[in-house]
Design a protein around this motif. Sequence first.
Motif, mmCIF file in Angstrom:
data_model
loop_
_atom_site.group_PDB
_atom_site.id
_atom_site.type_symbol
_atom_site.label_atom_id
_atom_site.label_comp_id
_atom_site.label_asym_id
_atom_site.label_seq_id
_atom_site.Cartn_x
_atom_site.Cartn_y
_atom_site.Cartn_z
ATOM 1 N N TRP A 2 0.850 -1.195 0.000
ATOM 2 C CA TRP A 2 0.000 0.000 0.000
ATOM 3 C C TRP A 2 0.886 1.245 0.000
ATOM 4 O O TRP A 2 1.875 1.321 0.719
ATOM 5 C CB TRP A 2 -0.927 -0.003 1.212
ATOM 6 C CG TRP A 2 -1.936 -1.109 1.127
ATOM 7 C CD1 TRP A 2 -1.881 -2.326 1.729
ATOM 8 C CD2 TRP A 2 -3.128 -1.097 0.349
ATOM 9 N NE1 TRP A 2 -2.973 -3.082 1.384
ATOM 10 C CE2 TRP A 2 -3.758 -2.354 0.542
ATOM 11 C CE3 TRP A 2 -3.735 -0.165 -0.491
ATOM 12 C CZ2 TRP A 2 -4.967 -2.687 -0.075
ATOM 13 C CZ3 TRP A 2 -4.933 -0.489 -1.104
ATOM 14 C CH2 TRP A 2 -5.536 -1.741 -0.897
ATOM 15 N N GLU A 48 -5.296 4.863 0.285
ATOM 16 C CA GLU A 48 -4.017 4.377 -0.182
ATOM 17 C C GLU A 48 -4.241 3.516 -1.413
ATOM 18 O O GLU A 48 -5.365 3.094 -1.687
ATOM 19 C CB GLU A 48 -3.319 3.554 0.909
ATOM 20 C CG GLU A 48 -2.829 4.368 2.083
ATOM 21 C CD GLU A 48 -2.063 3.509 3.076
ATOM 22 O OE1 GLU A 48 -0.911 3.867 3.390
ATOM 23 O OE2 GLU A 48 -2.608 2.485 3.520
ATOM 24 N N CYS A 49 -3.168 3.249 -2.158
ATOM 25 C CA CYS A 49 -3.278 2.503 -3.403
ATOM 26 C C CYS A 49 -2.319 1.322 -3.412
ATOM 27 O O CYS A 49 -1.321 1.302 -2.685
ATOM 28 C CB CYS A 49 -2.981 3.416 -4.603
ATOM 29 S SG CYS A 49 -4.278 4.642 -4.930
ATOM 30 N N ALA A 50 -2.643 0.344 -4.239
ATOM 31 C CA ALA A 50 -1.801 -0.842 -4.389
ATOM 32 C C ALA A 50 -2.001 -1.413 -5.786
ATOM 33 O O ALA A 50 -3.003 -1.130 -6.454
ATOM 34 C CB ALA A 50 -2.137 -1.890 -3.330
ATOM 35 N N SER A 109 -7.520 1.230 -5.145
ATOM 36 C CA SER A 109 -7.418 2.211 -4.059
ATOM 37 C C SER A 109 -8.336 1.751 -2.928
ATOM 38 O O SER A 109 -9.272 0.978 -3.150
ATOM 39 C CB SER A 109 -7.811 3.604 -4.542
ATOM 40 O OG SER A 109 -9.167 3.614 -4.971
ATOM 41 N N ARG A 110 -8.084 2.255 -1.728
ATOM 42 C CA ARG A 110 -8.911 1.826 -0.598
ATOM 43 C C ARG A 110 -8.995 2.918 0.459
ATOM 44 O O ARG A 110 -7.975 3.442 0.899
ATOM 45 C CB ARG A 110 -8.349 0.556 0.032
ATOM 46 C CG ARG A 110 -9.152 0.040 1.221
ATOM 47 C CD ARG A 110 -8.585 -1.259 1.771
ATOM 48 N NE ARG A 110 -7.264 -1.068 2.378
ATOM 49 C CZ ARG A 110 -6.574 -2.049 2.975
ATOM 50 N NH1 ARG A 110 -7.065 -3.283 2.992
ATOM 51 N NH2 ARG A 110 -5.393 -1.790 3.500
ATOM 52 N N CYS A 141 -1.420 7.390 -3.222
ATOM 53 C CA CYS A 141 -2.074 7.377 -4.540
ATOM 54 C C CYS A 141 -1.587 8.508 -5.436
ATOM 55 O O CYS A 141 -1.921 8.536 -6.623
ATOM 56 C CB CYS A 141 -3.585 7.479 -4.375
ATOM 57 S SG CYS A 141 -4.334 6.102 -3.471
#
Length: 522
Positions: free
Chosen positions: A45, A66-68, A89-90, A48
């Motif tokens: 993570w 956050e992004c992954a 994203s989350r 973004c």
Amino acid sequence: MFMSRRTALCAVLALAVSLVSAPAATAAADTGDPLARFRHQPLTWKSCVQGPDDDTGKELQKAGAECADVTVPLNYDDPGGRTVTVAISRIRATDTRRRIGPLLLNGGGPGGPTLGDPPWVRQAMKQVGARYDIVGVDPRFVGRSTPLDCRWPTGTSIHGAGTGRAGFDRAVAFARDLARRCRTSEGSVLPYVTTRNTARDMDIIRSALGERRISYLGYSYGSYLGEVYATMFPGRVDRMVLDGVIDSGRYSPRLLRGTEKANRQALADWASWTAARHTTYGLGRTRDAVLATVNRVQAAATRKPLKVGSHQVDEHTVPVIVLSGLSQDDDDAYGALAQAVRDMSRAARGRHVEPGPEFAETLKFVVTGSASAYGSVQSAILCGDVAAPRDPEVYWRDIQRSRARDPFLAPVTRNIGPCAFWDPPREAPTTVRSDFPALLVNATGDPRTLYSGAVAQRRNWPSSRLVTLRGTSQHGVYGVFGSACVDARVNAYLATGRLPAEDVTCEAQGRPGCRYGPGRPR
């Protein structure tokens, strides 16, 4: 075709990262599972934000997202072969004591990015949003995921057939060239750009997040993706909301075929709105006068392409521009279309025209290659899912039969596209399951995903419930249109997991409360 609510910006720089691992898999779970390394991969993570001009990333960061990147196989029949990445994203749940789980999003398209959507969806969900991890997904080959771009001279495969046989023949050549470009530049991946593989990717995401089940919110094409996911992975769905519902029985590359009546009504509604503002736009004092102006613009573009700024607009693109402005039923969308028609009308009279910012963006999308990736992926998904008729005469006869009733829009909605020249799909189309308890949402006048499609899917899924927004030509309702009635029904379902006892009808005018329906749509 069915555009998502947002457009992702180009990414140039990855920033600070932190490592969070999904729950470790047991040895027994891994045994004999060729997808184990994907299902149990650790997710990294990170921020973004991918550069100083990344507005999408900044909005996500402001919302606490956050992004992954999730690694998935290109070909699920060969999981040891080439891989691609899917960007997610989350926004994590803040009410951890009452946490429900992840809510995956798809904003439609197909080919629309959804990574940037969690902030506005979280806002639409009000208090219940705190109980979900809200997950935006750029599907395979979309947005920040592994890219696909056929280097098209346009951002869309939707193209008017023109007013006669010569125009149609040009449209055939245009469609053939689009398909050729994709086959030449992206042929090795095209067989795997499908809804079924996107559904498989969703299940990899579910497992990598360490979840037994996911909830899902899908708009427009995203409704079909939800139908396919629920069919392929029936035990993995908790709560499902489908907004702008596609009838799975008529899903094909020719999804716009049959939408002429709804689009004519949407066009008439816009013309009435514009006529009431003649002093602003100068397009006519009555609905019929405004529609006559549109027809004059098309006639002028047929004789000679119109010069609007640095772009040329011809008989193939004028109706596409108008059609693209008819999916939202609000003052902003109506005003943008009125300004576009005003600019084209002035160009038709030989005046120098510099388009306003919104129309300039539309022109850039339709008549340049700046959004080539969007149109490329959209067509790849549609063509890869279901075969289209291959004989150009099928389309010509269909257009000719429809001209008397709709000479302006039917040559667009029934025209040939690149799928006529595509390789056959690698897999058979999905036969969507015969029942599933989902919440369906649709406006009665939706010109993209017809209300009749929502009714058909409701009948196919008798355990589902349908929330109808009556009296508007809006495409995409929940969290978009501003109906307190619709939003409250969706949020109640997301909070409790209980569908309404009966179908619900909401009124668009004044956006008031709800009226319970008869339990089955008419």
